[in-house]
Design a protein around this motif. Structure first.
Motif, mmCIF file in Angstrom:
data_model
loop_
_atom_site.group_PDB
_atom_site.id
_atom_site.type_symbol
_atom_site.label_atom_id
_atom_site.label_comp_id
_atom_site.label_asym_id
_atom_site.label_seq_id
_atom_site.Cartn_x
_atom_site.Cartn_y
_atom_site.Cartn_z
ATOM 1 N N LYS A 2 0.903 -1.407 0.037
ATOM 2 C CA LYS A 2 0.092 -0.034 0.020
ATOM 3 C C LYS A 2 0.759 1.315 -0.029
ATOM 4 C CE LYS A 2 -3.904 -2.039 2.274
ATOM 5 N NZ LYS A 2 -4.889 -1.825 3.430
ATOM 6 N N THR A 3 2.018 1.138 0.791
ATOM 7 C CA THR A 3 2.790 2.459 0.878
ATOM 8 C C THR A 3 3.405 2.457 -0.571
ATOM 9 O OG1 THR A 3 3.288 1.664 2.972
ATOM 10 C CG2 THR A 3 4.875 3.369 2.034
ATOM 11 N N LEU A 4 3.741 1.554 -1.205
ATOM 12 C CA LEU A 4 4.440 1.676 -2.536
ATOM 13 C C LEU A 4 3.366 2.359 -3.526
ATOM 14 C CD1 LEU A 4 6.891 1.168 -4.327
ATOM 15 C CD2 LEU A 4 5.810 -1.157 -4.751
ATOM 16 N N LEU A 6 0.945 4.183 -2.900
ATOM 17 C CA LEU A 6 0.578 5.779 -2.557
ATOM 18 C C LEU A 6 1.860 6.630 -3.114
ATOM 19 C CD1 LEU A 6 -0.992 5.709 1.053
ATOM 20 C CD2 LEU A 6 -2.101 6.275 -0.910
ATOM 21 N N LYS A 7 2.958 6.191 -2.826
ATOM 22 C CA LYS A 7 4.335 6.875 -2.981
ATOM 23 C C LYS A 7 4.343 7.083 -4.627
ATOM 24 C CE LYS A 7 7.206 5.648 0.707
ATOM 25 N NZ LYS A 7 8.600 4.874 1.026
ATOM 26 N N ASN A 8 3.802 6.372 -5.472
ATOM 27 C CA ASN A 8 3.988 6.273 -6.917
ATOM 28 C C ASN A 8 2.750 6.824 -7.653
ATOM 29 O OD1 ASN A 8 6.687 4.984 -7.049
ATOM 30 N ND2 ASN A 8 5.821 3.021 -7.134
#
Length: 97
Positions: A2-4, A6-8
């Motif tokens: 999920k963090t990946l 959101l970051k991209n």
């Protein structure tokens, strides 16, 4: 994971939203106004149907009141055609509209 995402994805979505907002505001600034007036010279009909040289400022945008020599009374003003005949009645200009 999920963090990946959101970051991209989030920065790309923000940029897309900003660009679409810029285009929307630019197109709103160029939108034509509905109150644009099409001013025309209105001429008064002679008894034989030809136009007299007397004229007044009128509009060809359809409204309730016809263009007249006085504001609300007098002969009706017409659009003059190429043969100097008064055929199409014009409409009163009210408050610049």
């Amino acid at each position: 994971m999920k963090t990946l995402i959101l970051k991209n994805v989030l920065p790309a979505a923000v940029v897309a939203l900003a660009v679409s907002g810029a285009f929307a505001t630019t197109s709103m600034q160029k939108a034509p106004e509905k109150n644009d007036v099409a001013l025309k010279w209105g001429y008064f009909a002679n008894p034989n149907g030809t136009c007299s040289p007397n004229r007044t400022q009128c509009s060809d945008i359809q409204k309730e009141e016809l263009c007249r020599m006085g504001d609300t009374s007098g002969p009706i003003a017409y659009e003059k055609n190429a043969e100097n005949n008064c055929v199409q009645p014009l409409y009163r200009v009210v408050n610049g509209q």
